[in-house]
Design a protein around this motif. Structure first.
Motif, mmCIF file in Angstrom:
data_model
loop_
_atom_site.group_PDB
_atom_site.id
_atom_site.type_symbol
_atom_site.label_atom_id
_atom_site.label_comp_id
_atom_site.label_asym_id
_atom_site.label_seq_id
_atom_site.Cartn_x
_atom_site.Cartn_y
_atom_site.Cartn_z
ATOM 1 N N GLY A 199 0.813 -1.216 0.000
ATOM 2 C CA GLY A 199 0.000 0.000 0.000
ATOM 3 C C GLY A 199 0.839 1.255 0.000
ATOM 4 N N LEU A 200 0.165 2.389 0.039
ATOM 5 C CA LEU A 200 0.846 3.678 0.028
ATOM 6 C C LEU A 200 1.752 3.799 1.244
ATOM 7 C CD1 LEU A 200 1.005 6.339 -1.607
ATOM 8 C CD2 LEU A 200 -0.804 7.239 -0.144
ATOM 9 N N GLY A 229 5.025 -0.681 -2.433
ATOM 10 C CA GLY A 229 4.049 0.397 -2.599
ATOM 11 C C GLY A 229 4.697 1.696 -3.012
ATOM 12 N N LYS A 230 3.876 2.676 -3.198
ATOM 13 C CA LYS A 230 4.330 3.986 -3.654
ATOM 14 C C LYS A 230 4.602 4.903 -2.467
ATOM 15 C CE LYS A 230 2.770 7.895 -6.525
ATOM 16 N NZ LYS A 230 1.627 8.438 -7.307
ATOM 17 N N LEU A 254 9.597 -0.088 -4.459
ATOM 18 C CA LEU A 254 8.916 1.198 -4.568
ATOM 19 C C LEU A 254 8.182 1.323 -5.899
ATOM 20 C CD1 LEU A 254 11.740 3.474 -3.125
ATOM 21 C CD2 LEU A 254 9.560 2.944 -2.020
ATOM 22 N N GLY A 255 7.035 1.947 -5.863
ATOM 23 C CA GLY A 255 6.264 2.194 -7.068
ATOM 24 C C GLY A 255 4.798 1.855 -6.867
ATOM 25 N N LEU A 262 -0.577 -6.019 -7.240
ATOM 26 C CA LEU A 262 -0.981 -6.260 -5.854
ATOM 27 C C LEU A 262 -1.424 -7.703 -5.667
ATOM 28 C CD1 LEU A 262 -1.590 -5.310 -2.997
ATOM 29 C CD2 LEU A 262 -3.776 -4.397 -3.808
ATOM 30 N N SER A 263 -2.227 -8.206 -6.603
ATOM 31 C CA SER A 263 -2.697 -9.581 -6.539
ATOM 32 C C SER A 263 -1.528 -10.562 -6.595
ATOM 33 C CB SER A 263 -3.669 -9.852 -7.694
ATOM 34 O OG SER A 263 -4.159 -11.171 -7.644
ATOM 35 N N ASP A 264 -0.539 -10.275 -7.446
ATOM 36 C CA ASP A 264 0.633 -11.145 -7.574
ATOM 37 C C ASP A 264 1.458 -11.165 -6.296
ATOM 38 O OD1 ASP A 264 -0.057 -11.775 -10.181
ATOM 39 O OD2 ASP A 264 1.252 -10.273 -11.081
ATOM 40 N N TRP A 265 1.628 -9.992 -5.664
ATOM 41 C CA TRP A 265 2.429 -9.922 -4.443
ATOM 42 C C TRP A 265 1.730 -10.609 -3.269
ATOM 43 C CZ3 TRP A 265 7.170 -9.935 -3.534
ATOM 44 C CH2 TRP A 265 8.085 -9.196 -4.288
#
Length: 373
Positions: A199-200, A229-230, A254-255, A262-265
């Motif tokens: 997430g952020l 996340g970013k 980062l990013g 997200l689903s893959d992670w």
């Protein structure tokens, strides 16, 4: 989002936070199935912002408030004293609309906004709204008790209604990369245990302290922490990089995470960690449960009331984490995820919408219209 013209009831929902957060869209879609048209809007900068919204949509019967940060941002452009006067005018606006037969419902997602607004102004606005809106929605009994104490409103529970946060079944795409492929991006082997924070990335989440705690681990060399996340805070990002670069078992990705990434992670991780809790609910926790993942949570996250006791490892202090997870087997971790997945099935959005509709229109029974999944 304007729903179909076949509907008979109309609701204004503010603010429109559908960008990057599926919560309002999922709720709106199920309300539409019950014959309730939802118009997502922004707050209007006015001394009487809610009346302005009803002027724009005169046929609407309900105004459903969610997050207050955009409203507080408008108030922050004046002095604290003037802002407090505007808070009182907003209260009068609520009462005037209720006299006209309109209903104002407020879902309280967090005790305070994550942004740093003038606290005395924010507290006053929240106390005014608690007293002046028609009904309040919170996501757990513990959250209701916490808010009553935080806002100092004795009769809070009389106005509060408990409606759980819905799950994320069929919301995110199925993984397209295997666990092995994802872990290879960070040089992690398949047999290692991976804890994921996603997430952020924001300073208030305390991910730097969480990551730093992992540098002290000595007993388990097959445990990895991945933060993905970013980040929009350059100084904080550099601090996090320094910590993660100090250990081969810490990984910073980062990013922006699109839905597929997200689903893959999440698929690649064994445990999802939420090391903070400044909110009263967490979409991330519900997503992890939906995806059948074990959880590593701060004790403060017990306010969510949605996680089965056997589905999470709780810690009070960061130095407790190693002891609590070092002897867990893969089979035990997978079993925790299975327990969470089963529980998440009970949090379906059709029931969330039914309960919400019955709060909107207490004289109408929506039971016969609900699609039970």
């Amino acid at each position: 989002i304007i729903m179909s013209a076949k509907n008979h009831h109309r609701v204004i929902m503010v603010p429109d936070f559908t960008e990057g957060n599926p919560y309002q869209k999922l709720l709106s879609n199920e309300l539409d199935a019950l014959g309730i048209e939802v118009q997502l809007e922004s707050y209007i900068n006015s001394y009487f912002p809610f009346s302005k919204l009803f002027s724009k949509y005169p046929e609407a019967e309900i105004l459903h408030l969610h997050w207050l940060s955009p409203l507080l941002h408008m108030l922050s452009w004046t002095s604290p004293n003037k802002a407090k006067i505007r808070c009182l005018l907003i209260g009068l606006d609520c009462l005037w609309l209720r006299l006209k037969g309109k209903r104002l419902v407020w879902t309280i997602h967090n005790k305070f906004a994550h942004e740093l607004f003038e606290r005395s102004v924010e507290i006053l606005l929240r106390k005014v709204l608690v007293r002046c809106v028609s009904r309040i929605i919170v996501h757990s009994k513990t959250a209701s008790k916490t808010l009553a104490k935080t806002y100092g409103v004795a009769n809070f529970s009389e106005k509060a209604n408990i409606i759980f946060h819905g799950n994320y079944d069929n919301v995110y795409p199925v993984p397209v990369k295997t666990r092995v492929e994802m872990l290879a991006l960070n040089g992690i082997v398949r047999t290692d245990v991976v804890i994921l924070c996603f997430g952020l990335i924001r300073p208030y989440k305390g991910l730097d302290k969480f990551a730093n705690a992992f540098t002290e681990f000595t007993s388990n060399q097959h445990l990895h922490l991945v933060i993905a996340g970013k980040s929009e805070d350059d100084e904080y990002t550099e601090k996090l990089k320094l910590i993660c670069n100090s250990s081969a078992y810490l990984h910073l990705n980062l990013g922006f995470l699109d839905e597929q990434s997200l689903s893959d992670w999440i698929n690649a991780a064994n445990i999802i960690a939420i090391p903070f809790s400044d909110t009263l609910t967490s979409g991330s926790v519900l997503l992890a449960m939906t995806k059948g993942k074990a959880l590593l949570l701060s004790e403060k996250c017990k306010v969510f009331d949605c996680v089965p006791e056997q589905g999470a490892i709780y810690f009070k202090e960061l130095n407790e984490i190693e002891t609590k997870i070092q002897n867990l087997t893969t089979a035990q971790i997978n079993n925790m995820g299975t327990i969470n997945a089963e529980k998440s099935k009970t949090y379906c959005w059709s029931l969330v919408a039914k309960h919400t509709a019955n709060i909107y229109f207490s004289n109408i029974d929506f039971s016969d219209k609900i699609k039970l999944n």
